[in-house]
Design a protein around this motif. Structure first.
Motif, mmCIF file in Angstrom:
data_model
loop_
_atom_site.group_PDB
_atom_site.id
_atom_site.type_symbol
_atom_site.label_atom_id
_atom_site.label_comp_id
_atom_site.label_asym_id
_atom_site.label_seq_id
_atom_site.Cartn_x
_atom_site.Cartn_y
_atom_site.Cartn_z
ATOM 1 N N ILE B 306 45.842 31.705 -63.234
ATOM 2 C CA ILE B 306 45.443 32.629 -64.305
ATOM 3 C C ILE B 306 45.575 31.940 -65.659
ATOM 4 O O ILE B 306 44.692 32.045 -66.514
ATOM 5 C CB ILE B 306 46.299 33.911 -64.247
ATOM 6 C CG1 ILE B 306 45.910 34.731 -63.016
ATOM 7 C CG2 ILE B 306 46.132 34.741 -65.519
ATOM 8 C CD1 ILE B 306 46.800 35.897 -62.733
ATOM 9 N N LEU B 309 42.764 29.386 -66.063
ATOM 10 C CA LEU B 309 41.436 30.013 -66.142
ATOM 11 C C LEU B 309 41.187 30.704 -67.488
ATOM 12 O O LEU B 309 40.048 30.928 -67.888
ATOM 13 C CB LEU B 309 41.290 31.055 -65.012
ATOM 14 C CG LEU B 309 40.439 30.650 -63.812
ATOM 15 C CD1 LEU B 309 40.958 29.357 -63.211
ATOM 16 C CD2 LEU B 309 40.404 31.750 -62.764
ATOM 17 N N ARG B 310 42.276 31.028 -68.167
ATOM 18 C CA ARG B 310 42.200 31.784 -69.413
ATOM 19 C C ARG B 310 41.256 31.139 -70.441
ATOM 20 O O ARG B 310 40.573 31.832 -71.187
ATOM 21 C CB ARG B 310 43.612 31.885 -69.999
ATOM 22 C CG ARG B 310 43.853 33.048 -70.909
ATOM 23 C CD ARG B 310 45.313 33.067 -71.347
ATOM 24 N NE ARG B 310 46.231 33.499 -70.309
ATOM 25 C CZ ARG B 310 46.421 34.754 -69.945
ATOM 26 N NH1 ARG B 310 45.741 35.716 -70.528
ATOM 27 N NH2 ARG B 310 47.273 35.071 -68.993
ATOM 28 N N ARG B 337 41.997 36.209 -58.632
ATOM 29 C CA ARG B 337 42.886 36.019 -59.788
ATOM 30 C C ARG B 337 42.124 36.092 -61.098
ATOM 31 O O ARG B 337 42.656 36.547 -62.109
ATOM 32 C CB ARG B 337 43.625 34.676 -59.697
ATOM 33 C CG ARG B 337 44.927 34.766 -58.943
ATOM 34 C CD ARG B 337 44.693 35.246 -57.552
ATOM 35 N NE ARG B 337 45.882 35.432 -56.756
ATOM 36 C CZ ARG B 337 45.867 35.471 -55.439
ATOM 37 N NH1 ARG B 337 44.735 35.326 -54.787
ATOM 38 N NH2 ARG B 337 46.970 35.686 -54.768
ATOM 39 N N SER B 338 40.864 35.644 -61.088
ATOM 40 C CA SER B 338 40.087 35.653 -62.332
ATOM 41 C C SER B 338 39.879 37.084 -62.823
ATOM 42 O O SER B 338 39.709 37.325 -64.008
ATOM 43 C CB SER B 338 38.736 34.960 -62.119
ATOM 44 O OG SER B 338 37.891 35.793 -61.354
ATOM 45 N N TYR B 339 39.928 38.019 -61.905
ATOM 46 C CA TYR B 339 39.725 39.425 -62.263
ATOM 47 C C TYR B 339 40.801 39.925 -63.212
ATOM 48 O O TYR B 339 40.591 40.869 -63.964
ATOM 49 C CB TYR B 339 39.701 40.281 -60.988
ATOM 50 C CG TYR B 339 39.273 41.710 -61.243
ATOM 51 C CD1 TYR B 339 37.933 42.030 -61.398
ATOM 52 C CD2 TYR B 339 40.218 42.728 -61.362
ATOM 53 C CE1 TYR B 339 37.536 43.326 -61.651
ATOM 54 C CE2 TYR B 339 39.832 44.032 -61.624
ATOM 55 C CZ TYR B 339 38.476 44.323 -61.767
ATOM 56 O OH TYR B 339 38.097 45.612 -62.029
ATOM 57 N N ARG B 340 41.959 39.275 -63.169
ATOM 58 C CA ARG B 340 43.071 39.708 -64.023
ATOM 59 C C ARG B 340 42.839 39.382 -65.495
ATOM 60 O O ARG B 340 43.557 39.861 -66.360
ATOM 61 C CB ARG B 340 44.376 39.029 -63.554
ATOM 62 C CG ARG B 340 44.843 39.449 -62.183
ATOM 63 C CD ARG B 340 45.992 40.432 -62.254
ATOM 64 N NE ARG B 340 47.152 39.896 -62.953
ATOM 65 C CZ ARG B 340 48.165 39.265 -62.360
ATOM 66 N NH1 ARG B 340 48.164 39.125 -61.053
ATOM 67 N NH2 ARG B 340 49.178 38.814 -63.064
ATOM 68 N N LEU B 341 41.838 38.532 -65.751
ATOM 69 C CA LEU B 341 41.579 38.133 -67.133
ATOM 70 C C LEU B 341 40.577 39.079 -67.782
ATOM 71 O O LEU B 341 39.594 39.478 -67.150
ATOM 72 C CB LEU B 341 41.025 36.701 -67.178
ATOM 73 C CG LEU B 341 41.978 35.608 -66.694
ATOM 74 C CD1 LEU B 341 41.201 34.322 -66.461
ATOM 75 C CD2 LEU B 341 43.089 35.376 -67.696
ATOM 76 N N ASN B 343 38.594 38.317 -70.356
ATOM 77 C CA ASN B 343 37.392 37.532 -70.575
ATOM 78 C C ASN B 343 37.237 36.566 -69.417
ATOM 79 O O ASN B 343 37.801 35.480 -69.425
ATOM 80 C CB ASN B 343 37.544 36.787 -71.898
ATOM 81 C CG ASN B 343 36.195 36.499 -72.509
ATOM 82 O OD1 ASN B 343 35.163 36.775 -71.898
ATOM 83 N ND2 ASN B 343 36.207 35.935 -73.709
ATOM 84 N N ARG B 344 36.487 36.987 -68.412
ATOM 85 C CA ARG B 344 36.478 36.218 -67.168
ATOM 86 C C ARG B 344 35.488 35.061 -67.194
ATOM 87 O O ARG B 344 34.355 35.226 -67.638
ATOM 88 C CB ARG B 344 36.130 37.136 -66.001
ATOM 89 C CG ARG B 344 37.263 38.045 -65.602
ATOM 90 C CD ARG B 344 36.958 38.707 -64.268
ATOM 91 N NE ARG B 344 35.959 39.763 -64.409
ATOM 92 C CZ ARG B 344 36.250 41.011 -64.762
ATOM 93 N NH1 ARG B 344 37.481 41.346 -65.028
ATOM 94 N NH2 ARG B 344 35.311 41.918 -64.843
ATOM 95 N N VAL B 347 32.943 32.218 -61.809
ATOM 96 C CA VAL B 347 33.628 31.536 -60.697
ATOM 97 C C VAL B 347 32.647 31.377 -59.542
ATOM 98 O O VAL B 347 32.255 32.356 -58.900
ATOM 99 C CB VAL B 347 34.876 32.315 -60.236
ATOM 100 C CG1 VAL B 347 35.573 31.563 -59.105
ATOM 101 C CG2 VAL B 347 35.847 32.530 -61.396
#
Lengths: 87, 391
Positions: B306, B309-310, B337-341, B343-344, B347
């Protein structure tokens, strides 16, 4: 240990599962005069609730607190000294 | 410091030689065979004092290892492909019993059709069993991670078994110079064998009895808690090992040129080396690309990923395995995990190199450049999951 764990182990002890004798419908009864002291009932008992008392008139003693009444002892007894009777 | 030229398999054997193992058991299967072959030679020559138990199957191999480990022995086994699948039930027994064991998995595809070449399907097939799952990029990392796994699995915050994956043939049968640490260094690094209970102590214990459903669920939960704890332990161990040997791998992931990157390439295993080379070339061409190497697949490096990826626009994940009807295993994990951001990033997953199909600089170059250009032009990609088919 600083941490406690949920582990798949148990520490066996007599009676840990309660007195399982109350599950019984029929009860094995020993006729000591017919017993030839072969020990077959002791050997076959799946619950290990039969004790052999060497040198005693009552050679075979059954622990009725935990005997579930399966009847195997009666089945294997060569002289039919053990019979299943109603509780 | 001793530099030896070792294949990946011999690097595993060297690590086991240094780790003071009580018992080794295995059934031969390509491409794992030379690990235990070498270890059996060591036992025969008296180089190590371990017992070597020959068994008739992989199921038995892990069952024997399990039995010995239950009695406080440090054990090692190794397998591949069909052998690993045959062990599958025992994997659950070992993890569910919270018994540390270290196993090397030399990855190989699964039949039919018959095939001995590399892919990660056998390894990934074991992902839900409760084992720690590490994967090495090169033979040095193979040796270092094997030693580290003994330490990590026997940490009281973890107490779970662990497997080390290494690519069949690409690593297992390819020689590289490997720095083999001195015995006294490994001895000081590894503590005496530790586990939550022993079946051979003075206390009478039964294992695996029928528990209450509530207790059983708590055992499941405890494994998950320990997996989470393991993340910290893995990082600590990596740090301590680096102080002794000068080699750090960053814990659960290794970031290569990703601190200032706009695009990330994610992978696991031997081909990450090629990805790094491609990354260097692309940097020279002006592409701001970095590589994120998955070192531990279980526990999955959620927080690390995460964090990385931020700050990127796009992530391209390469998987050497697929969950049929779904996605590549790493792709699915990274995507979640990218879903937690807020601003995605975009992927995308690529399935490549299955059944031993070669993937080299050219293939990575084309895929990465294509991905970066597409995201730059449109802000999204046409296909979020794609196969890199041969030819």
């Amino acid at each position: 240990m600083s941490k406690t764990y949920a582990l798949p182990i148990s520490r066996p002890s007599i009676g840990v599962g309660g007195k399982t004798g109350y599950w019984r419908i029929k009860k094995p009864e020993v006729n000591h005069s017919k017993c030839i002291r072969c020990g077959m009932c002791w050997l076959y008992c799946p619950e290990s609730v039969i004790d052999i008392i060497e040198g005693s008139d009552k050679y075979v003693v059954i622990n009725y607190d935990y005997c579930k009444g399966c009847g195997i002892c009666s089945e294997v007894c060569p002289t039919k000294a053990i019979v299943m009777v109603n509780e | 410091m001793v530099i030896k030229v070792l294949t990946g398999n011999y690097a595993v054997a060297e690590a086991v030689r240094l780790s003071n193992v009580d018992l080794i058991t295995a059934y031969p299967i390509t491409p794992q065979t030379t690990i235990v072959e070498r270890l059996s030679e060591y036992v025969d020559l008296g180089v190590i004092k371990s017992r070597f138990v020959r068994v008739e199957s992989e199921f038995s191999a892990l069952a024997v290892a399990y039995g010995a480990a239950l009695c406080n022995a440090r054990v090692f086994t190794a397998t591949s492909s069909h052998g690993l699948l045959y062990m599958h039930e025992m994997l659950w027994w070992v993890a569910g019993s919270r018994i540390p064991i270290v196993m090397a998995v030399v990855t190989r595809s699964i039949g039919p059709p018959w095939n001995i070449w590399n892919e990660h399907s056998d390894f990934m097939d074991q992902r839900d069993c409760g084992w720690l799952m590490a994967f090495a990029e090169n033979n040095q990392e193979v040796l270092d991670t094997t030693i580290q796994l003994f330490r990590i699995t026997e940490d009281e915050r973890v107490y779970l078994p662990g497997m080390l994956g290494l690519d069949g043939f690409l690593l297992s049968h390819t020689s590289e110079p490997v720095d083999v640490p001195e015995e006294h260094i490994v001895k000081s690094f590894l503590k005496p064998r530790s586990q939550p209970y022993s079946m051979c102590g003075t206390e009478l214990i039964t294992l695996g009895n029928l528990p209450k459903a509530e207790d059983h669920m708590m055992m499941r939960y405890d494994i998950q808690v320990s997996m989470e704890n393991a993340k910290k332990v893995i990082k600590e161990v990596d740090l301590e090992y680096s102080k002794l040997t000068g080699r750090s791998y960053g814990g659960l992931v290794e970031c290569y040129r990703c601190s200032d990157s706009s695009y990330l390439v994610v992978g696991m295993g031997g081909w990450v080396g090629t990805m790094k080379d491609v990354c260097d070339e692309l940097r020279d061409l002006g592409y701001k690309v970095g590589v994120l190497k998955i070192r531990f697949f279980r526990p999955f490096p959620e927080e690390d990923i995460i964090e990385v990826l931020r700050s990127v626009k796009g992530v391209l994940v390469f998987d050497r395995s697929i969950s049929y009807g779904s996605l590549g295993h790493i792709h699915a994990e990274v995507l979640a995990r990218s879903y937690r951001l807020g601003n995605r990033p975009v992927v995308k997953g690529i399935i490549a190199g299955l059944a031993g199909v070669d993937v080299g600089v050219k293939e990575f170059m084309n895929s990465i450049v294509g991905f970066v250009n597409e995201v730059e032009e449109r802000g999204y990609v046409e296909k979020y999951s794609e196969w890199l088919l041969p030819g």
